[in-house]
Design an enzyme around this catalytic site. Sequence first.
Site, mmCIF file in Angstrom:
data_model
loop_
_atom_site.group_PDB
_atom_site.id
_atom_site.type_symbol
_atom_site.label_atom_id
_atom_site.label_comp_id
_atom_site.label_asym_id
_atom_site.label_seq_id
_atom_site.Cartn_x
_atom_site.Cartn_y
_atom_site.Cartn_z
ATOM 1 N N ASP A 1 15.938 7.358 79.538
ATOM 2 C CA ASP A 1 15.566 8.747 79.290
ATOM 3 C C ASP A 1 14.124 8.896 79.749
ATOM 4 O O ASP A 1 13.298 8.023 79.485
ATOM 5 C CB ASP A 1 15.673 9.083 77.802
ATOM 6 C CG ASP A 1 17.107 9.094 77.303
ATOM 7 O OD1 ASP A 1 17.951 8.376 77.876
ATOM 8 O OD2 ASP A 1 17.381 9.796 76.313
ATOM 9 N N LYS B 1 18.631 16.846 79.428
ATOM 10 C CA LYS B 1 18.366 16.887 77.983
ATOM 11 C C LYS B 1 17.579 18.148 77.650
ATOM 12 O O LYS B 1 16.695 18.558 78.408
ATOM 13 C CB LYS B 1 17.565 15.665 77.547
ATOM 14 C CG LYS B 1 18.335 14.358 77.586
ATOM 15 C CD LYS B 1 17.495 13.200 77.092
ATOM 16 C CE LYS B 1 17.089 13.328 75.634
ATOM 17 N NZ LYS B 1 16.354 12.138 75.149
ATOM 18 N N LYS C 1 22.830 15.653 77.380
ATOM 19 C CA LYS C 1 22.550 14.932 76.138
ATOM 20 C C LYS C 1 21.704 15.811 75.236
ATOM 21 O O LYS C 1 20.735 16.429 75.683
ATOM 22 C CB LYS C 1 21.814 13.619 76.418
ATOM 23 C CG LYS C 1 21.445 12.853 75.136
ATOM 24 C CD LYS C 1 20.696 11.564 75.445
ATOM 25 C CE LYS C 1 20.196 10.912 74.163
ATOM 26 N NZ LYS C 1 19.428 9.663 74.438
#
Length: 231
Positions: A99, A160, A189
């Site tokens: 991430d 995200k 996500k």
Amino acid sequence: MTDFTALSGPELAPYIQHTLIAVGTTRDETIAHAREAIDYGFDAAMVAGSWVALTAEVLRGTGVTVASALDFPTVGVMTSAGKAAEAAELVRLGARELDMGVQVGWLRSGDFDGFREDIAGVVRASGVPVKVMLELPLLTDAEKSAAVELACEAGAAYLKNASSGQVEVASPASIAYLVERAPEGVLVKASGGIKTREQVVELLSAGAAKVGTSAGIAIVTDTSDASTESY
């Protein structure tokens, strides 16, 4: 289409990335965290880069993914070269998903090429799925649209909504926004302040493929505490 409201806690666990990224985390806490990911059936153990090698050792052969984060929790402070080098090193140590924080300031300054290349550098250097923290609440509508387009052009595997609950408590509206705009093959996500089963169900129902939280055990055992810090 999955009816997430009907899933039990253990059935929700494979959608959750179990997160432990905090100042002062110890070796024993990291080992316990990795073992929790195994015991509860979480999708991944998300740990700080300094603990990737240890986590990979504990999780070897279990099927649980080792994940880590770049330019986090303070987002947009690393150089692009440093970020790419760190990405390659984390993969060498055993991370299989990353991430990453993005250069929000560059985007807001109109440096779209720099914003895109910052992400692309990590994608190229790592060779693993990269999830891009877009920090949606900090952006105007036009900037949100540009961020999604540029991240996808750069090779993001996941979009995200935010890096943490300090930026946004993940909302179904933000997830739906990303799902509607993500091209085929790019997933979403959810992240930020996710502390309850109800939140997880709502976010998955809105289209999230994965959810990141440090409250995973409480969520899947239905002992959620809304006061618990979570990412």
